[in-house]
Design a protein around this motif. Structure first.
Motif, PDB file in Angstrom:
ATOM      1  N   THR A  28       0.843  -1.189   0.000  1.00  0.00           N
ATOM      2  CA  THR A  28       0.000   0.000   0.000  1.00  0.00           C
ATOM      3  C   THR A  28       0.878   1.238   0.000  1.00  0.00           C
ATOM      4  O   THR A  28       1.679   1.449   0.905  1.00  0.00           O
ATOM      5  CB  THR A  28      -0.918   0.007   1.239  1.00  0.00           C
ATOM      6  OG1 THR A  28      -1.714  -1.183   1.228  1.00  0.00           O
ATOM      7  CG2 THR A  28      -1.824   1.213   1.221  1.00  0.00           C
ATOM      8  N   LEU A  29       0.693   2.044  -1.038  1.00  0.00           N
ATOM      9  CA  LEU A  29       1.571   3.189  -1.242  1.00  0.00           C
ATOM     10  C   LEU A  29       1.381   4.264  -0.180  1.00  0.00           C
ATOM     11  O   LEU A  29       2.315   5.013   0.118  1.00  0.00           O
ATOM     12  CB  LEU A  29       1.306   3.767  -2.634  1.00  0.00           C
ATOM     13  CG  LEU A  29       2.410   4.553  -3.295  1.00  0.00           C
ATOM     14  CD1 LEU A  29       3.667   3.739  -3.428  1.00  0.00           C
ATOM     15  CD2 LEU A  29       1.950   5.058  -4.650  1.00  0.00           C
ATOM     16  N   ASP A  30       0.178   4.346   0.423  1.00  0.00           N
ATOM     17  CA  ASP A  30      -0.056   5.464   1.337  1.00  0.00           C
ATOM     18  C   ASP A  30       0.643   5.306   2.688  1.00  0.00           C
ATOM     19  O   ASP A  30       0.523   6.167   3.543  1.00  0.00           O
ATOM     20  CB  ASP A  30      -1.552   5.743   1.507  1.00  0.00           C
ATOM     21  CG  ASP A  30      -2.330   4.544   1.993  1.00  0.00           C
ATOM     22  OD1 ASP A  30      -3.567   4.665   2.110  1.00  0.00           O
ATOM     23  OD2 ASP A  30      -1.717   3.496   2.252  1.00  0.00           O
ATOM     24  N   ILE A  70       3.915  17.353  -8.404  1.00  0.00           N
ATOM     25  CA  ILE A  70       3.761  15.994  -7.902  1.00  0.00           C
ATOM     26  C   ILE A  70       2.404  15.874  -7.219  1.00  0.00           C
ATOM     27  O   ILE A  70       1.923  16.812  -6.570  1.00  0.00           O
ATOM     28  CB  ILE A  70       4.914  15.641  -6.929  1.00  0.00           C
ATOM     29  CG1 ILE A  70       4.933  14.147  -6.621  1.00  0.00           C
ATOM     30  CG2 ILE A  70       4.857  16.476  -5.655  1.00  0.00           C
ATOM     31  CD1 ILE A  70       6.182  13.698  -5.860  1.00  0.00           C
ATOM     32  N   SER A  71       1.764  14.720  -7.390  1.00  0.00           N
ATOM     33  CA  SER A  71       0.477  14.480  -6.746  1.00  0.00           C
ATOM     34  C   SER A  71       0.342  12.981  -6.503  1.00  0.00           C
ATOM     35  O   SER A  71       1.127  12.185  -7.012  1.00  0.00           O
ATOM     36  CB  SER A  71      -0.671  14.996  -7.618  1.00  0.00           C
ATOM     37  OG  SER A  71      -0.703  14.316  -8.858  1.00  0.00           O
ATOM     38  N   ARG A  72      -0.657  12.628  -5.715  1.00  0.00           N
ATOM     39  CA  ARG A  72      -0.872  11.201  -5.463  1.00  0.00           C
ATOM     40  C   ARG A  72      -2.358  10.913  -5.362  1.00  0.00           C
ATOM     41  O   ARG A  72      -3.143  11.778  -4.947  1.00  0.00           O
ATOM     42  CB  ARG A  72      -0.144  10.748  -4.201  1.00  0.00           C
ATOM     43  CG  ARG A  72      -0.621  11.312  -2.902  1.00  0.00           C
ATOM     44  CD  ARG A  72       0.355  10.968  -1.756  1.00  0.00           C
ATOM     45  NE  ARG A  72       0.532   9.531  -1.602  1.00  0.00           N
ATOM     46  CZ  ARG A  72       1.592   8.980  -1.013  1.00  0.00           C
ATOM     47  NH1 ARG A  72       2.579   9.730  -0.559  1.00  0.00           N
ATOM     48  NH2 ARG A  72       1.674   7.668  -0.896  1.00  0.00           N
ATOM     49  N   ASP A  73      -2.703   9.700  -5.745  1.00  0.00           N
ATOM     50  CA  ASP A  73      -4.058   9.193  -5.611  1.00  0.00           C
ATOM     51  C   ASP A  73      -3.938   7.881  -4.859  1.00  0.00           C
ATOM     52  O   ASP A  73      -3.671   6.833  -5.454  1.00  0.00           O
ATOM     53  CB  ASP A  73      -4.689   8.993  -6.992  1.00  0.00           C
ATOM     54  CG  ASP A  73      -6.157   8.587  -6.909  1.00  0.00           C
ATOM     55  OD1 ASP A  73      -6.593   8.081  -5.856  1.00  0.00           O
ATOM     56  OD2 ASP A  73      -6.864   8.766  -7.907  1.00  0.00           O
ATOM     57  N   ASN A  74      -4.088   7.953  -3.548  1.00  0.00           N
ATOM     58  CA  ASN A  74      -3.884   6.757  -2.730  1.00  0.00           C
ATOM     59  C   ASN A  74      -4.933   5.686  -3.022  1.00  0.00           C
ATOM     60  O   ASN A  74      -4.667   4.495  -2.854  1.00  0.00           O
ATOM     61  CB  ASN A  74      -3.887   7.122  -1.246  1.00  0.00           C
ATOM     62  CG  ASN A  74      -2.599   7.827  -0.827  1.00  0.00           C
ATOM     63  OD1 ASN A  74      -1.575   7.737  -1.509  1.00  0.00           O
ATOM     64  ND2 ASN A  74      -2.638   8.528   0.280  1.00  0.00           N
ATOM     65  N   ALA A  75      -6.091   6.085  -3.464  1.00  0.00           N
ATOM     66  CA  ALA A  75      -7.114   5.096  -3.818  1.00  0.00           C
ATOM     67  C   ALA A  75      -6.671   4.251  -5.012  1.00  0.00           C
ATOM     68  O   ALA A  75      -7.043   3.075  -5.125  1.00  0.00           O
ATOM     69  CB  ALA A  75      -8.431   5.793  -4.133  1.00  0.00           C
ATOM     70  N   LYS A  76      -5.853   4.862  -5.890  1.00  0.00           N
ATOM     71  CA  LYS A  76      -5.346   4.144  -7.054  1.00  0.00           C
ATOM     72  C   LYS A  76      -3.926   3.627  -6.823  1.00  0.00           C
ATOM     73  O   LYS A  76      -3.316   3.070  -7.736  1.00  0.00           O
ATOM     74  CB  LYS A  76      -5.368   5.056  -8.284  1.00  0.00           C
ATOM     75  CG  LYS A  76      -6.761   5.452  -8.731  1.00  0.00           C
ATOM     76  CD  LYS A  76      -6.713   6.306  -9.991  1.00  0.00           C
ATOM     77  CE  LYS A  76      -8.132   6.672 -10.444  1.00  0.00           C
ATOM     78  NZ  LYS A  76      -8.113   7.543 -11.644  1.00  0.00           N
ATOM     79  N   ASN A  77      -3.406   3.881  -5.592  1.00  0.00           N
ATOM     80  CA  ASN A  77      -2.064   3.392  -5.262  1.00  0.00           C
ATOM     81  C   ASN A  77      -1.015   3.914  -6.244  1.00  0.00           C
ATOM     82  O   ASN A  77      -0.090   3.192  -6.631  1.00  0.00           O
ATOM     83  CB  ASN A  77      -2.041   1.854  -5.251  1.00  0.00           C
ATOM     84  CG  ASN A  77      -1.319   1.295  -4.038  1.00  0.00           C
ATOM     85  OD1 ASN A  77      -1.164   1.958  -3.017  1.00  0.00           O
ATOM     86  ND2 ASN A  77      -0.849   0.063  -4.154  1.00  0.00           N
TER      87      ASN A  77
END
Length: 120
Positions: A28-30, A70-77
């Motif tokens: 899990t990336l988050d 830079i950004s992140r979408d933890n739902a999409k890992n």
């Protein structure tokens, strides 16, 4: 198998844009801050940007400030690096890396890299 996989690199003309992705599999990336690094031929690997676990904090190298996001979408890992106004000196292999915090230097896991070439 625990992996980080980068994608989105390619050949682009100066002034163009690319969006890199860093996808995690097997974990899990988050749980991690994620940094983007790059290495140009004959040069040392350098840090480009980093995003905190929640996405609430980011930092950038001076050379890319105002051009990269830079950004992140933890739902999409997945973590993204939007690169605009690209310059020939941005040419490099780009790597993403998992770390416990952007302030900590230890890299827990590297991706395999994706080539970005900026040329006319």
């Amino acid at each position: 198998q625990l992996q980080l996989v980068e994608s989105g690199g390619g050949l682009v003309q100066p002034g163009g844009s690319l969006r890199l992705s860093c996808a995690a599999s097997g974990f899990t990336l988050d749980y991690y801050a994620i940094g983007w690094f790059r290495q140009a031929p004959g040069k040392e690997r350098e840090g480009v940007s980093c995003i905190s676990k929640s996405g609430g904090s980011t930092n950038y190298a001076d050379s890319v400030k105002g051009r990269f996001t830079i950004s992140r979408d933890n739902a999409k890992n997945t973590v993204f690096l939007q690169m605009n106004s690209l310059k020939p000196e941005d040419t490099a292999i780009y790597y993403c890396a998992a770390r416990m915090a952007c302030s900590l230097p230890t890299i827990m896991r590297w991706g395999q890299g994706t080539q970005v070439t900026v040329s006319s």
